[in-house]
Design an enzyme around this catalytic site. Structure first.
Site, PDB file in Angstrom:
ATOM      1  N   GLY A   1       0.777  -1.034  -0.007  1.00 35.81           N
ATOM      2  CA  GLY A   1       0.034  -0.012   0.028  1.00 35.81           C
ATOM      3  C   GLY A   1       0.929   1.193  -0.166  1.00 35.81           C
ATOM      4  O   GLY A   1       2.179   1.200  -0.516  1.00 35.81           O
ATOM      5  N   SER A   2       0.323   2.304   0.496  1.00 33.52           N
ATOM      6  CA  SER A   2       1.179   3.714   0.547  1.00 33.52           C
ATOM      7  C   SER A   2       2.099   3.623   1.558  1.00 33.52           C
ATOM      8  O   SER A   2       2.226   2.824   2.657  1.00 33.52           O
ATOM      9  CB  SER A   2       0.108   4.644   0.742  1.00 33.52           C
ATOM     10  OG  SER A   2      -0.371   4.483   2.103  1.00 33.52           O
ATOM     11  N   THR A   3       2.977   4.498   1.064  1.00 35.88           N
ATOM     12  CA  THR A   3       4.425   4.464   2.304  1.00 35.88           C
ATOM     13  C   THR A   3       3.918   5.071   3.392  1.00 35.88           C
ATOM     14  O   THR A   3       4.415   4.568   4.522  1.00 35.88           O
ATOM     15  CB  THR A   3       5.425   5.465   1.394  1.00 35.88           C
ATOM     16  OG1 THR A   3       5.945   4.868   0.264  1.00 35.88           O
ATOM     17  CG2 THR A   3       6.487   5.700   2.361  1.00 35.88           C
ATOM     18  N   ALA A   4       3.002   6.043   3.630  1.00 34.15           N
ATOM     19  CA  ALA A   4       2.566   6.435   4.974  1.00 34.15           C
ATOM     20  C   ALA A   4       1.973   5.435   5.774  1.00 34.15           C
ATOM     21  O   ALA A   4       2.258   5.355   7.106  1.00 34.15           O
ATOM     22  CB  ALA A   4       1.436   7.570   4.701  1.00 34.15           C
TER      23      ALA A   4
ATOM     24  N   GLU B   1       5.664  -3.618   0.642  1.00 34.09           N
ATOM     25  CA  GLU B   1       5.655  -3.205  -0.612  1.00 34.09           C
ATOM     26  C   GLU B   1       4.868  -1.951  -0.927  1.00 34.09           C
ATOM     27  O   GLU B   1       3.686  -1.910  -0.731  1.00 34.09           O
ATOM     28  CB  GLU B   1       4.961  -4.139  -1.810  1.00 34.09           C
ATOM     29  CG  GLU B   1       5.485  -5.671  -1.511  1.00 34.09           C
ATOM     30  CD  GLU B   1       6.947  -5.564  -2.297  1.00 34.09           C
ATOM     31  OE1 GLU B   1       7.308  -4.797  -2.873  1.00 34.09           O
ATOM     32  OE2 GLU B   1       7.526  -6.856  -2.193  1.00 34.09           O
TER      33      GLU B   1
ATOM     34  N   GLU C   1       9.190 -10.340  -2.337  1.00 31.36           N
ATOM     35  CA  GLU C   1       8.017 -11.145  -2.641  1.00 31.36           C
ATOM     36  C   GLU C   1       8.161 -11.899  -3.841  1.00 31.36           C
ATOM     37  O   GLU C   1       9.301 -11.672  -4.528  1.00 31.36           O
ATOM     38  CB  GLU C   1       6.591 -10.371  -2.662  1.00 31.36           C
ATOM     39  CG  GLU C   1       6.312  -9.645  -1.492  1.00 31.36           C
ATOM     40  CD  GLU C   1       4.815  -9.189  -1.267  1.00 31.36           C
ATOM     41  OE1 GLU C   1       4.543  -8.129  -2.295  1.00 31.36           O
ATOM     42  OE2 GLU C   1       4.153  -9.706  -0.803  1.00 31.36           O
TER      43      GLU C   1
ATOM     44  N   GLY D   1       2.570   2.244   5.473  1.00 29.93           N
ATOM     45  CA  GLY D   1       3.825   1.180   5.697  1.00 29.93           C
ATOM     46  C   GLY D   1       4.563   1.704   6.917  1.00 29.93           C
ATOM     47  O   GLY D   1       4.893   0.822   7.559  1.00 29.93           O
TER      48      GLY D   1
END
Ligand code: NAD
Length: 463
Positions: free
Chosen positions: A213-216, A235, A442, A218
């Site tokens: 998903g999004s870096t934020a 990821e 992955e 994560g």
């Protein structure tokens, strides 16, 4: 970021028509806890099965997915606006990833290490319950990249699809049962990130989070996982470069470039959303690129001819627009493709030239069909520009010079590069990001390592 309002259900809309498809009930914290506890019990039984029996069960799961390929694909066309040809590939990818990892239970080798006065052996032990958190852009493949290796390594899985796109994940959960996988071994829990996702992070029986998903979000999961030293694979986002050198086959590079960024309407973490073209061939490339962009078939995604469908939601379309029409810095639109009018979250393929490398459209992940193009001077300049980003997921290099292809591949800080091609994903090769694009890998042979712990056992043999 995570939403704070708690909802009990979610209306899944067809992004191409805005029609209601289904109202899905969302799991709450109690339901999440129950699924995690049931998964923990199921995991012990699963890990105790003979490796060949686990392998056979996963092969059966792959076969059942294969038998439902068209049904799954059509569900993704309606529920996520994916083109029919993409959705067929995506359902096939779930089958292939299951088939690939079905070989793993019988091949999870440990090592025998020479030591004094005994025998030393290692085992690859399952972790227990693994949580998989999936974004809305590739609901089926990303679910499969988590659950297939996790199950193959002897774990149970609790899986949360994105709020917007739960339908195919729910169906895959049903197909797992049809294939004979034990009950509660793979639980699909539609729910909110702030409810189900956060509970995955805090529940002590969940031993690993596999997040895409999004870096934020994560980063938030990474902080939360620290409390229990929980394993994580992340990821995250991307802002990948497509680098075209003057010695490249320009026809090929220009013809392929739209599909490297407009596939899945640009909602692809690997999208090559920055095109870097050597200045000496900039104009020649752009002439050909314009023709190619205007040829992209943006239409009803259920048509077999569709090459691009709508965006996932009205909100996502607004976000994409804000990078072009509402940008703080003026953005020069060079040319556009076409898109249907009327109902649906349509946005045409759009090519822009930023005025500065500081512009948001050059630096931030748009996650829509917008690509920014700039010229570069030489090889060193191309590598420096490609690396001038917090991300490092993928990228392409177009050149006929083998030495340059290898030098630039080694120079670009990204996990998945392709030369004279835009492909990023093969189930048999590792996938993941450098820098803020992620953590861990992955797919391929490496993924199993992140779903197991290495245990070392020494057996004394001295009398
Ligand atoms: P998102 O981060 O908002 O949501 C992803 C998932 O996380 C959803 O299931 C969501 O419900 C859940 N979530 C949200 N808040 C959470 C929280 N506090 N705790 C736990 N889970 C939470 O991202 P999105 O909008 O669904 O997807 C778009 C983003 O995903 C883009 O930035 C894209 O680059 C990235 N992405 C990366 C890859 C990759 O492989 N690197 C693949 C696909 C998407």
């Amino acid at each position: 970021m995570s939403e704070r309002t708690v909802h009990r259900s979610h209306d899944v809309l067809d992004p191409a028509t805005e029609q209601l498809i289904e109202t899905v009930q969302l799991a709450d914290v109690d339901r999440t806890d129950q699924a995690i506890e049931q998964a923990s019990v199921a995991q012990r039984g699963w890990a105790a099965l003979a490796p060949a029996d686990r392998a056979r069960a996963l092969r059966r799961f792959a076969e059942v997915v294969d038998a439902h390929l068209e049904e799954l694909a059509l569900l993704e066309v309606r529920g996520a606006g994916h083109t029919l040809s993409n959705a067929r590939w995506e359902a096939g990818n779930v089958r292939d990833v299951l088939a690939y990892y079905s070989a793993a239970p019988e091949r999870l080798f440990g090592r025998q290490i020479p030591v004094a006065e005994g025998v030393d052996i290692t085992f690859k032990e399952p972790l227990g319950v693994v949580a998989v958190i999936v974004p809305w852009n590739f609901p089926m493949p990303i679910a499969g990249w988590g659950f297939a290796p996790a199950l193959a390594a002897g774990n149970a899985v609790v899986l949360k699809p994105a709020e917007l796109t739960p339908l195919t994940a729910v169906r895959l959960g049903e197909l797992a049962l049809d294939a004979g996988l034990p009950e509660h071994l793979l639980s699909v829990l539609p729910g909110q990130g702030s409810v189900v996702g956060e509970r995955f992070v805090t529940h002590p029986l969940v031993r690993k989070i596999c997040f895409t998903g999004s870096t934020a979000v994560g980063q938030r999961i990474m902080r939360g996982a620290a409390d229990q030293v929980k394993r994580i694979t992340l990821e995250l986002g991307g802002k990948s470069a497509n680098i075209v050198f003057e010695d490249a086959d320009l026809e090929l590079a220009a013809a392929a470039a739209p599909y490297a960024v407009f596939d899945n309407a640009g909602q692809d973490c690997c999208a090559r959303s920055r095109i870097l073209v050597q200045r000496s061939v900039f104009d020649r490339f752009m002439e050909r690129f314009e023709v190619a962009v205007q040829g992209v078939r943006v239409m009803d995604p259920s048509s077999p001819d569709a090459e691009m469908g709508p965006l996932i939601s009205a909100g996502q379309r607004e976000r994409v627009r804000s990078f072009v029409e509402g940008a703080a810095e003026p953005v020069d639109v060079l040319f556009r493709g076409s898109a249907p009018q009327g109902a649906g979250y349509w946005y045409p393929p759009t090519v822009v030239r930023p005025r500065s490398v500081q512009d948001a459209v050059w630096r931030e992940e748009v996650f829509g069909p917008v690509v920014a193009v700039l010229p570069f001077e030489d090889e060193a300049d191309a590598v420096a520009m490609a690396n001038d980003t917090a991300y490092g997921l993928s990228g392409s290099i177009w050149t006929r010079d083998v030495g340059r292809a290898l030098r630039v591949s080694r120079g670009v800080q990204a996990g998945n590069l392709s030369v004279n091609s835009h492909s990023s994903v093969r189930y048999s090769t590792p996938f993941g990001g450098f820098k803020q694009s992620g953590l861990g890998r992955e797919l391929g042979p490496d993924a199993l390592d992140s779903f197991t712990e290495v245990k070392n056992v020494f057996i004394a043999t001295s009398e």
